[in-house]
Each structure stands twice: as structure tokens, then as C-alpha cells.
Design a protein around this motif. Structure first.
Motif: not given
Length: 205
Positions: A27-28, A39-42, A177-179
Motif C-alpha cells: 500500500l502506497i 487509494v494507491r497500491s502496488n 494503480g490509483l483509484n
């Protein structure tokens, strides 16, 4: 029945309770920006255990109707995840989710039927690009996935599923990804109240 509604019409900053971060190592960040939850995460939600992260909202065991407006600020992302229901915050939890299935930005669904099982997904005949994502879980142990009100598929778990968290997530097959999420509605079977969350306040009507 309890109805939770969130429009995130509040100053930029941290996510409001009872939302909580969950992270399996990639989680970024999560935050409120421009009246949306980001929410931004690898990582990923896949295989026998998840490696991405997101935010989770508790729900009562039983039927759940979970719908959200979703946008992808960083463009089309192959296999991008958006929303999911899961039994626990363990990385190998049973779950059901909506995802993008290819570079055309159409949508389908995937699931892990029991804790630790290998996740499966369907190619199906996914709906065209849309913004309103919805998962309905009913008394027959069946999940139905909808995009902009159109059913894109359903599946019935062979083992009983007890939802515990409605989750907003972001990941893609390469890179982070960024949602952005807005206008969240969660309906569960807990009681007979309606709860409107606005500016971090709750009003029961």
C-alpha cells in the motif's frame, strides 16, 4: 438493515472512521483529496494470498449491497481492481471483487471461494466502461456484479461466506494503480437505521 452513505465532502486529509487501511506490504497511500477517497497500491489481490492494500469498512454478516462511483485518474490499467467484499483482513481471505479484464477497460469479476484457495476469474461478456460498480451478496450465498446497473456476471460459493468488510482497492498488473472513489453506499443486515456520513459526521434518520 443499515445503510451507510459516504460522499467524502470534507477537507483533504485522512480517511474517516470507520474506514481503515489494510496492507499486505504494498500500500502506497490512502487519503481524501478533492472530495473523493483515493487509494494507491502496488501488489495484487490474487493467487492464494493478497499482496496489495486498500481501505476497509466493517459490515455485518449476511446480505450486503455495496455500490461505489469509481474513476481511474492514471488512465486505463490492465487487471485493475476496484471494489471487493471479504470475510476477514487476513491476506488469504475468501473474497469477491470487480476488476478490469483487459486494455479496452471493460469489466468482469473474480473471487477466492475459500480462505487460501487459488483465486479465479471469468472472461465472460463484460460490460463496457462504466463508473458505478456494485456487488450484491444475497441469502443464497450468491454474488452478483454490476457496472452502471448492468449485470456482468454472478457466482454462488459452495462454502458459506460471511462478509465482514467492504473494501476499496487499487492495483494493476505492472506498477502502482490509483483509484478515486465517491458516493459510496453500503447496505447490510445489521439493523433498521439509515446513516448518512458527511464531513466526518453521522446522522441517523
Amino acid at each position: 438493515m443499515t445503510v451507510y452513505q459516504y460522499d467524502f465532502d470534507q477537507p483533504d486529509g485522512s480517511i474517516p472512521a470507520p474506514w481503515q487501511d489494510f496492507d499486505y506490504g504494498n500500500l502506497i497511500y490512502t487519503n481524501i483529496t478533492n472530495q473523493a477517497l483515493h487509494v494507491r497500491s502496488n501488489g495484487d489481490f490474487w493467487s492464494t494470498a493478497d499482496t496489495a492494500g486498500g481501505v476497509a469498512h466493517p459490515v455485518a454478516p449476511g446480505p450486503v449491497d455495496f455500490s461505489v462511483d469509481v474513476s481511474y485518474p492514471n488512465g486505463i490499467t490492465r487487471f485493475g481492481r476496484s471494489i471487493l467484499l471479504r470475510e476477514s483482513l487476513d491476506a488469504n481471505s475468501a473474497l469477491f471483487m470487480i476488476l478490469r479484464n483487459n486494455f479496452s477497460a471493460t469489466f468482469t469479476y473474480a473471487y477466492r471461494g475459500t480462505a487460501g484457495a487459488v483465486a479465479e476469474w471469468t472472461g465472460g461478456s463484460p460490460n463496457q466502461p462504466g463508473t458505478r460498480h456494485q456487488i450484491i451478496f444475497d441469502e443464497s450465498n450468491t454474488f452478483t456484479a454490476l457496472v452502471d446497473g448492468t449485470v456482468i456476471g454472478d457466482t454462488t460459493f459452495s462454502n458459506p461466506f460471511e462478509p465482514a468488510f467492504a473494501c476499496l482497492v487499487a492495483t494493476r498488473s505492472a506498477g502502482s494503480g490509483l483509484n478515486a472513489f465517491d458516493n459510496v453506499t453500503i447496505i447490510d443486515s445489521a439493523s433498521t437505521s439509515r446513516r448518512r456520513h458527511n464531513n466526518n459526521k453521522m446522522v441517523v434518520t
